[in-house]
Design a protein around this motif. Structure first.
Motif, PDB file in Angstrom:
ATOM      1  N   ASP A 328       0.821  -1.211   0.000  1.00  0.00           N
ATOM      2  CA  ASP A 328       0.000   0.000   0.000  1.00  0.00           C
ATOM      3  C   ASP A 328       0.854   1.259   0.000  1.00  0.00           C
ATOM      4  O   ASP A 328       0.524   2.252  -0.667  1.00  0.00           O
ATOM      5  N   PHE A 329       1.938   1.237   0.762  1.00  0.00           N
ATOM      6  CA  PHE A 329       2.744   2.438   0.937  1.00  0.00           C
ATOM      7  C   PHE A 329       3.840   2.584  -0.127  1.00  0.00           C
ATOM      8  O   PHE A 329       4.414   3.662  -0.274  1.00  0.00           O
ATOM      9  N   ALA A 330       4.145   1.516  -0.845  1.00  0.00           N
ATOM     10  CA  ALA A 330       5.242   1.536  -1.817  1.00  0.00           C
ATOM     11  C   ALA A 330       4.748   1.961  -3.202  1.00  0.00           C
ATOM     12  O   ALA A 330       3.571   1.771  -3.534  1.00  0.00           O
ATOM     13  N   PRO A 331       5.635   2.541  -4.039  1.00  0.00           N
ATOM     14  CA  PRO A 331       5.272   2.786  -5.440  1.00  0.00           C
ATOM     15  C   PRO A 331       4.921   1.457  -6.111  1.00  0.00           C
ATOM     16  O   PRO A 331       5.617   0.461  -5.887  1.00  0.00           O
ATOM     17  N   PRO A 332       3.856   1.395  -6.918  1.00  0.00           N
ATOM     18  CA  PRO A 332       3.408   0.114  -7.496  1.00  0.00           C
ATOM     19  C   PRO A 332       4.498  -0.645  -8.231  1.00  0.00           C
ATOM     20  O   PRO A 332       4.560  -1.873  -8.156  1.00  0.00           O
ATOM     21  N   GLU A 333       5.363   0.075  -8.955  1.00  0.00           N
ATOM     22  CA  GLU A 333       6.393  -0.607  -9.741  1.00  0.00           C
ATOM     23  C   GLU A 333       7.532  -1.152  -8.888  1.00  0.00           C
ATOM     24  O   GLU A 333       8.396  -1.882  -9.383  1.00  0.00           O
ATOM     25  N   LEU A 334       7.535  -0.823  -7.595  1.00  0.00           N
ATOM     26  CA  LEU A 334       8.581  -1.311  -6.692  1.00  0.00           C
ATOM     27  C   LEU A 334       8.037  -2.252  -5.623  1.00  0.00           C
ATOM     28  O   LEU A 334       8.809  -2.781  -4.814  1.00  0.00           O
ATOM     29  N   ALA A 335       6.721  -2.451  -5.606  1.00  0.00           N
ATOM     30  CA  ALA A 335       6.100  -3.228  -4.531  1.00  0.00           C
ATOM     31  C   ALA A 335       6.660  -4.640  -4.440  1.00  0.00           C
ATOM     32  O   ALA A 335       6.923  -5.150  -3.347  1.00  0.00           O
ATOM     33  N   GLY A 336       6.854  -5.293  -5.565  1.00  0.00           N
ATOM     34  CA  GLY A 336       7.346  -6.668  -5.548  1.00  0.00           C
ATOM     35  C   GLY A 336       8.714  -6.790  -4.925  1.00  0.00           C
ATOM     36  O   GLY A 336       8.968  -7.665  -4.094  1.00  0.00           O
ATOM     37  N   SER A 337       9.628  -5.891  -5.308  1.00  0.00           N
ATOM     38  CA  SER A 337      10.986  -5.954  -4.773  1.00  0.00           C
ATOM     39  C   SER A 337      11.034  -5.574  -3.299  1.00  0.00           C
ATOM     40  O   SER A 337      11.795  -6.164  -2.524  1.00  0.00           O
ATOM     41  N   LEU A 338      10.208  -4.607  -2.891  1.00  0.00           N
ATOM     42  CA  LEU A 338      10.200  -4.211  -1.486  1.00  0.00           C
ATOM     43  C   LEU A 338       9.609  -5.308  -0.603  1.00  0.00           C
ATOM     44  O   LEU A 338      10.117  -5.563   0.497  1.00  0.00           O
ATOM     45  N   MET A 339       8.561  -5.980  -1.058  1.00  0.00           N
ATOM     46  CA  MET A 339       8.011  -7.094  -0.289  1.00  0.00           C
ATOM     47  C   MET A 339       8.994  -8.258  -0.240  1.00  0.00           C
ATOM     48  O   MET A 339       9.092  -8.956   0.771  1.00  0.00           O
ATOM     49  N   THR A 340       9.724  -8.460  -1.336  1.00  0.00           N
ATOM     50  CA  THR A 340      10.734  -9.521  -1.355  1.00  0.00           C
ATOM     51  C   THR A 340      11.870  -9.200  -0.399  1.00  0.00           C
ATOM     52  O   THR A 340      12.369 -10.083   0.311  1.00  0.00           O
ATOM     53  N   PHE A 341      12.279  -7.925  -0.339  1.00  0.00           N
ATOM     54  CA  PHE A 341      13.340  -7.529   0.576  1.00  0.00           C
ATOM     55  C   PHE A 341      12.885  -7.668   2.024  1.00  0.00           C
ATOM     56  O   PHE A 341      13.657  -8.089   2.894  1.00  0.00           O
ATOM     57  N   GLN A 342      11.633  -7.321   2.286  1.00  0.00           N
ATOM     58  CA  GLN A 342      11.065  -7.511   3.626  1.00  0.00           C
ATOM     59  C   GLN A 342      11.143  -8.977   4.025  1.00  0.00           C
ATOM     60  O   GLN A 342      11.571  -9.309   5.137  1.00  0.00           O
ATOM     61  N   ALA A 343      10.757  -9.867   3.107  1.00  0.00           N
ATOM     62  CA  ALA A 343      10.817 -11.297   3.381  1.00  0.00           C
ATOM     63  C   ALA A 343      12.250 -11.748   3.608  1.00  0.00           C
ATOM     64  O   ALA A 343      12.531 -12.591   4.465  1.00  0.00           O
ATOM     65  N   SER A 344      13.186 -11.171   2.849  1.00  0.00           N
ATOM     66  CA  SER A 344      14.596 -11.527   2.998  1.00  0.00           C
ATOM     67  C   SER A 344      15.093 -11.248   4.410  1.00  0.00           C
ATOM     68  O   SER A 344      15.737 -12.094   5.042  1.00  0.00           O
ATOM     69  N   LEU A 345      14.790 -10.064   4.929  1.00  0.00           N
ATOM     70  CA  LEU A 345      15.222  -9.710   6.281  1.00  0.00           C
ATOM     71  C   LEU A 345      14.650 -10.676   7.314  1.00  0.00           C
ATOM     72  O   LEU A 345      15.359 -11.142   8.216  1.00  0.00           O
ATOM     73  N   GLY A 346      13.367 -10.989   7.169  1.00  0.00           N
ATOM     74  CA  GLY A 346      12.724 -11.876   8.131  1.00  0.00           C
ATOM     75  C   GLY A 346      13.297 -13.273   8.120  1.00  0.00           C
ATOM     76  O   GLY A 346      13.584 -13.853   9.178  1.00  0.00           O
ATOM     77  N   PHE A 347      13.509 -13.826   6.935  1.00  0.00           N
ATOM     78  CA  PHE A 347      13.971 -15.210   6.861  1.00  0.00           C
ATOM     79  C   PHE A 347      15.455 -15.349   7.156  1.00  0.00           C
ATOM     80  O   PHE A 347      15.893 -16.401   7.627  1.00  0.00           O
ATOM     81  N   LEU A 348      16.248 -14.312   6.900  1.00  0.00           N
ATOM     82  CA  LEU A 348      17.646 -14.366   7.323  1.00  0.00           C
ATOM     83  C   LEU A 348      17.726 -14.439   8.848  1.00  0.00           C
ATOM     84  O   LEU A 348      18.565 -15.152   9.408  1.00  0.00           O
ATOM     85  N   MET A 349      16.843 -13.705   9.521  1.00  0.00           N
ATOM     86  CA  MET A 349      16.813 -13.750  10.973  1.00  0.00           C
ATOM     87  C   MET A 349      16.388 -15.138  11.472  1.00  0.00           C
ATOM     88  O   MET A 349      16.942 -15.666  12.446  1.00  0.00           O
ATOM     89  N   THR A 350      15.431 -15.755  10.792  1.00  0.00           N
ATOM     90  CA  THR A 350      14.952 -17.051  11.254  1.00  0.00           C
ATOM     91  C   THR A 350      15.979 -18.165  11.055  1.00  0.00           C
ATOM     92  O   THR A 350      15.836 -19.236  11.646  1.00  0.00           O
ATOM     93  N   THR A 351      16.987 -17.911  10.221  1.00  0.00           N
ATOM     94  CA  THR A 351      18.067 -18.885  10.095  1.00  0.00           C
ATOM     95  C   THR A 351      18.695 -19.154  11.451  1.00  0.00           C
ATOM     96  O   THR A 351      19.005 -20.291  11.814  1.00  0.00           O
TER      97      THR A 351
END
Length: 390
Positions: A328-351
């Motif tokens: 919702d808060f991200a530019p539409p053309e960047l939403a996919g990469s920003l959500m992917t980066f968010q997931a990256s941070l979370g799953f690196l921590m769960t390692t």
């Protein structure tokens, strides 16, 4: 059935199938340990390297902007077919050996091309109903990740059978995604600027959603990865070892599956009362269930079973809402990469949390570990304050 509904059906099937091998190793750990003589801590590498691979893969995909620059359906399909083939290779390798661990790591990297990419496809279909759509998408993901525990339960001690059926389910996802379509709000970036990732830190609302998501991830993956094991240990105080392990597998399947209807329901509620409100409520309930499970560990089987189901139902519904807030808060053309980066941070921590969980349990006991997981929801509730009422 109209074009959007049909595409959503294929997307849900693909999401269910594409991530279904994530917890395969965790589901069959007791059986592999019995056959190989390796300890559960040694076999933990087969589970913990998956989020490590996913985190690194998601980071790479985000920095390259792949979810926003290429057709996400083809990226998803290529990754799922490769995951299915890699999983089959485990049948010919020594249990828990370096090569098997490397294959699980590579599978994690490729999984970064499935779930985050499906989110990019989903948000392209609607703006006003993203809470419900993302909740339903995560429900499909939850159902898929519960599959290994169901296969392990049906297969009994024959963990190889679970591996084979798991690969077939994953390959199904690659075929299903190719039958879906892209929505009217799908935005494609001609080029991706890495500095756009800085929005996660410079935009106050996106930052709050990401920090809330990290609090959620602290407990989430460790809980799912080890719930079958600590449920079995808790039940063993009252049941015979074989019965405790069998019920532990079934409990893991049911408590993970319980999140599916919870995600769907919470998604529809989020579009009415606010995504932040729903995410905060889910964090509060899951954190409370976590503490209660720790306090009653080893007690009556029925009580532990019920608490696990409640915890399982509450531990996931905040995840799609945090992702929807970023979209919702991200530019539409960047939403996919920003959500992917968010997931990256979370799953690196769960390692880290997934790998150290059994070590903490060995030294301090499973109740202590379970209690520590409650720190995640507390952290998330504190830092998501700027979007709690959104």
């Amino acid at each position: 059935m109209n074009r959007q509904t049909l595409s959503m059906v294929f997307l849900f099937v693909a999401t269910l199938s594409g991530m279904s091998l994530w917890f395969m190793a965790a589901a069959i750990v007791p059986d592999m340990a019995a056959e190989s003589g390796l300890t559960e801590t040694e076999l933990a590498w087969l589970s913990s390297v998956v989020p490590a691979g996913f985190g690194i893969g998601a980071l790479g995909f985000a920095l390259l902007g792949l979810p926003d620059r290429v057709d996400p359906r083809y990226l998803f399909a290529c990754c799922t077919f490769a995951i299915a083939l890699l999983n089959l290779l485990l049948l010919s390798l020594p249990i828990g050996g370096p090569t098997a661990i490397a294959i699980r790591f590579a599978s994690g990297v490729l999984m970064a091309g499935t779930w985050p990419v499906s989110m990019k496809i989903a948000v392209g279909w609607t703006i006003r109903r993203r809470g419900a759509l993302m909740g339903s998408l995560v429900a499909a993901l939850v159902a898929g990740q519960a599959v290994p525990y169901l296969l392990a339960w049906f297969g009994g001690a024959d963990w190889r059978l679970a591996i084979m059926f798991g690969s077939a389910v994953t390959a199904l996802g690659g075929g299903a995604i190719l039958l879906s379509a892209l929505g009217p709000h799908h935005a494609r970036a001609a080029a991706f600027r890495t500095r756009a990732i800085a929005l996660i830190w410079t935009d106050r609302r996106i930052r709050a959603a990401v920090l809330g998501y990290l609090g959620h991830m602290w407990e989430f993956i460790a809980f799912w990865a080890w719930v079958g094991v600590f449920a079995s240990v808790s039940y063993s105080a009252s049941l015979e070892p074989g019965a405790a392990v069998s019920l532990g597998k079934l409990s893991a399947f049911l408590c993970i599956l319980a999140a599916a209807p919870a995600c769907v329901l919470s998604g529809f509620i989020a579009d009415r009362v606010g995504k932040g409100r729903v995410a905060a409520t889910a964090l509060a309930v899951s954190g409370s269930a976590c503490v209660l499970t720790a306090l009653t560990f080893g007690g009556p089987v029925w009580l532990t079973f019920i608490l696990l189901i409640v915890w399982g139902a509450a531990v996931v519904p905040d995840s799609p809402q945090f992702s929807a807030l970023v979209a919702d808060f991200a530019p539409p053309e960047l939403a996919g990469s920003l959500m992917t980066f968010q997931a990256s941070l979370g799953f690196l921590m769960t390692t880290v949390t997934t790998q150290v969980a059994p070590q903490i349990a060995d030294v301090h006991s499973w109740p202590v570990l379970i209690g520590l997981l409650a720190l995640g929801p507390a952290f998330g509730l504190f830092f998501m304050r700027p979007v709690r009422l959104v």
